[in-house]
Write an enzyme that holds these catalytic residues in place. Structure first.
Site, PDB file in Angstrom:
ATOM      1  N   TYR A   1      -9.437 -10.380  10.353  1.00  0.00           N
ATOM      2  CA  TYR A   1      -9.488 -11.016   9.000  1.00  0.00           C
ATOM      3  C   TYR A   1      -9.564 -12.491   9.322  1.00  0.00           C
ATOM      4  O   TYR A   1     -10.328 -13.208   8.278  1.00  0.00           O
ATOM      5  CB  TYR A   1      -8.414 -10.524   8.235  1.00  0.00           C
ATOM      6  CG  TYR A   1      -8.383  -9.172   7.794  1.00  0.00           C
ATOM      7  CD1 TYR A   1      -9.322  -8.810   6.631  1.00  0.00           C
ATOM      8  CD2 TYR A   1      -7.357  -8.219   7.945  1.00  0.00           C
ATOM      9  CE1 TYR A   1      -9.211  -7.605   6.232  1.00  0.00           C
ATOM     10  CE2 TYR A   1      -7.379  -6.908   7.391  1.00  0.00           C
ATOM     11  CZ  TYR A   1      -8.378  -6.548   6.805  1.00  0.00           C
ATOM     12  OH  TYR A   1      -8.564  -5.342   6.199  1.00  0.00           O
TER      13      TYR A   1
ATOM     14  N   HIS B   1      -1.145   0.372   5.628  1.00  0.00           N
ATOM     15  CA  HIS B   1      -1.598   1.490   6.485  1.00  0.00           C
ATOM     16  C   HIS B   1      -0.810   2.694   6.722  1.00  0.00           C
ATOM     17  O   HIS B   1      -0.130   3.089   7.956  1.00  0.00           O
ATOM     18  CB  HIS B   1      -2.020   0.958   7.865  1.00  0.00           C
ATOM     19  CG  HIS B   1      -2.943  -0.203   7.957  1.00  0.00           C
ATOM     20  ND1 HIS B   1      -3.674  -0.663   8.851  1.00  0.00           N
ATOM     21  CD2 HIS B   1      -3.265  -0.863   6.846  1.00  0.00           C
ATOM     22  CE1 HIS B   1      -4.528  -1.750   8.564  1.00  0.00           C
ATOM     23  NE2 HIS B   1      -4.377  -1.931   7.333  1.00  0.00           N
TER      24      HIS B   1
ATOM     25  N   GLN C   1       0.735  -1.046  -0.100  1.00  0.00           N
ATOM     26  CA  GLN C   1      -0.006   0.184  -0.189  1.00  0.00           C
ATOM     27  C   GLN C   1       0.971   1.315   0.067  1.00  0.00           C
ATOM     28  O   GLN C   1       0.411   2.296  -0.109  1.00  0.00           O
ATOM     29  CB  GLN C   1      -0.925   0.239   1.297  1.00  0.00           C
ATOM     30  CG  GLN C   1      -2.079  -1.170   1.191  1.00  0.00           C
ATOM     31  CD  GLN C   1      -2.644  -1.333   2.579  1.00  0.00           C
ATOM     32  OE1 GLN C   1      -2.394  -0.574   3.493  1.00  0.00           O
ATOM     33  NE2 GLN C   1      -3.231  -2.509   2.768  1.00  0.00           N
TER      34      GLN C   1
END
Length: 406
Positions: free
Chosen positions: A300, A176, A114
């Site tokens: 998750y 994140h 990310q």
């Protein structure tokens, strides 16, 4: 709906599907990671009559391909500056012409997972100072952090690239980072910083997500900075012992939608949950938004992160999306091309592959939500100088799309 004057709402009123108390879908059915596949992840907030709005809009693809575009900002001459996550800045001229040569002057970034080159924002007084601001991931897989930099732009080249702020914790992995930029009316900046990542990632002997509750850490926060990266003296924790003075609000997981209302000065944010539990929040100075102590998210791997959904002293979200939409990009519309939408919110969805039109009443309460299908992962949503709505899609062959009245 107009936030500043009540009028008719375009589309269906779906308050029962939108408000917090009605996020009843099974959390185990959501696929919520920003990099998760998009199948079967649409939230059950739609209604057949909501399609009237989507069908009345024209979607025009202006530019493709862009490689994982992340943020966009307009310059005074109408040129659109777009970041690509691998570490490039692109220019799109009036008429949708993409300059084939990336802008020079960008340093190497940590482009993995990310991370990469993320948001871009133009100083409110750009015409006088030529400052452009960026957020990006820096470092390596073993030690990285979000940085804020500014550079001067002369129309062709970025120069004097200067890191004006960096997160005070380095972390492992590639999750994140946040990290949106939005300007308050006093020309200070709000910067969103993610909590650092998912289990089993740890920092300081515990799961890294607990950094969101620590006032001496930048992780899991919204920060407020001056335009040179210094910390305003009137920040809410400036005089709090053992707190970092840059902290504006805390208890956040990973905000990738952040905008200050240019009329009211109110900050709004959309925040990624884990498995379910994405949030829309009003962001106010000094407040605690609960993560991970209070959350509608689940692990998750299954099971609860916390049994608490609310706690005194912590702010409840205005909206919870379960299944998740993986929100990224947030617009508060103030243009004249869609006059009935002034003051409404438009939230992009990566997993849902749509833009959520969220109507508010004069008390900032959510009264309806209408999905506008896009068909690709929506990374950013902005209003252009022409009063139309522009969308970036996060794909290897990403698009710049313009929404206009049909």
């Amino acid at each position: 709906m107009l936030r500043y004057r009540l009028s008719s709402i375009v589309g269906a009123v779906m308050a029962g599907a939108m408000v917090l108390s009605c996020a009843t879908s099974n959390p185990e059915q959501s696929a919520t990671s920003p990099d998760a596949p998009a199948e079967a992840a649409l939230s059950n907030n739609s209604d057949p009559s909501s399609q009237v709005q989507a069908e009345s809009l024209q979607q025009t693809i202006l530019v493709e391909p862009l490689e994982h575009p992340w943020g966009m900002a307009w310059l005074p001459d109408g040129t659109l500056m777009v970041t690509e996550r691998p570490g490039r800045v692109r220019l799109i001229k009036a008429g949708g012409f993409l300059d084939p040569t990336p802008v020079s002057g960008v340093p190497d970034v940590f482009a993995a997972g990310q991370g990469g080159l993320m948001d871009v924002s133009v100083h409110p007084q750009f015409a006088e100072n030529q400052w452009v601001y960026f957020t990006y991931a820096a470092g390596s897989s073993g030690a990285n952090q979000t940085r804020v930099a500014r550079a001067q732009f002369d129309g062709d080249t970025l120069s004097d690239w200067t890191v004006i702020f960096e997160v005070n914790r380095t972390k492992q992995g590639s999750q994140h980072f946040g990290s949106r930029i939005s300007w308050l009316p006093d020309n200070t900046m709000l910067i969103s910083i993610g909590d650092g990542g998912n289990p089993p990632l740890q920092l300081e002997g515990e799961l890294i997500r607990h950094q969101a509750q620590k006032l001496d850490s930048h992780l899991g926060k919204v920060l407020r900075l001056n335009d040179d990266g210094s910390v305003p003296e009137d920040n809410p924790f400036a005089n709090t012992p053992d707190a970092d003075p840059a902290v504006w609000s805390y208890g956040h997981r990973n905000i990738q939608g952040l905008m200050v209302d240019p009329i009211t000065g109110q900050a709004w944010a959309t925040e990624h949950g884990s498995r379910g539990g994405d949030e829309l929040n009003r962001v106010d100075p000094g407040e605690n938004y609960g993560w991970p102590v209070v959350t509608h998210s689940r692990e998750y791997t299954g099971g609860e992160i916390s049994s608490e959904r609310s706690r005194p002293g912590m702010i409840d979200p205005l909206v919870v999306w379960t299944p998740a939409i993986a929100p990224s990009g947030l617009l508060i519309y103030q243009g004249d091309r869609f006059p009935d939408w002034q003051g409404d919110l438009f939230a992009g969805g990566l997993v849902s592959q749509d833009v959520r039109h969220i109507a508010l009443d004069d008390l900032d309460m959510v009264i309806s939500e209408t999905p506008i299908p896009i068909g690709q992962r929506v990374r950013d949503v902005r209003q252009g100088p022409d009063g139309l709505i522009y969308i970036l899609t996060d794909e290897p062959n990403g698009r710049l799309i313009r929404l206009e009245p049909g």
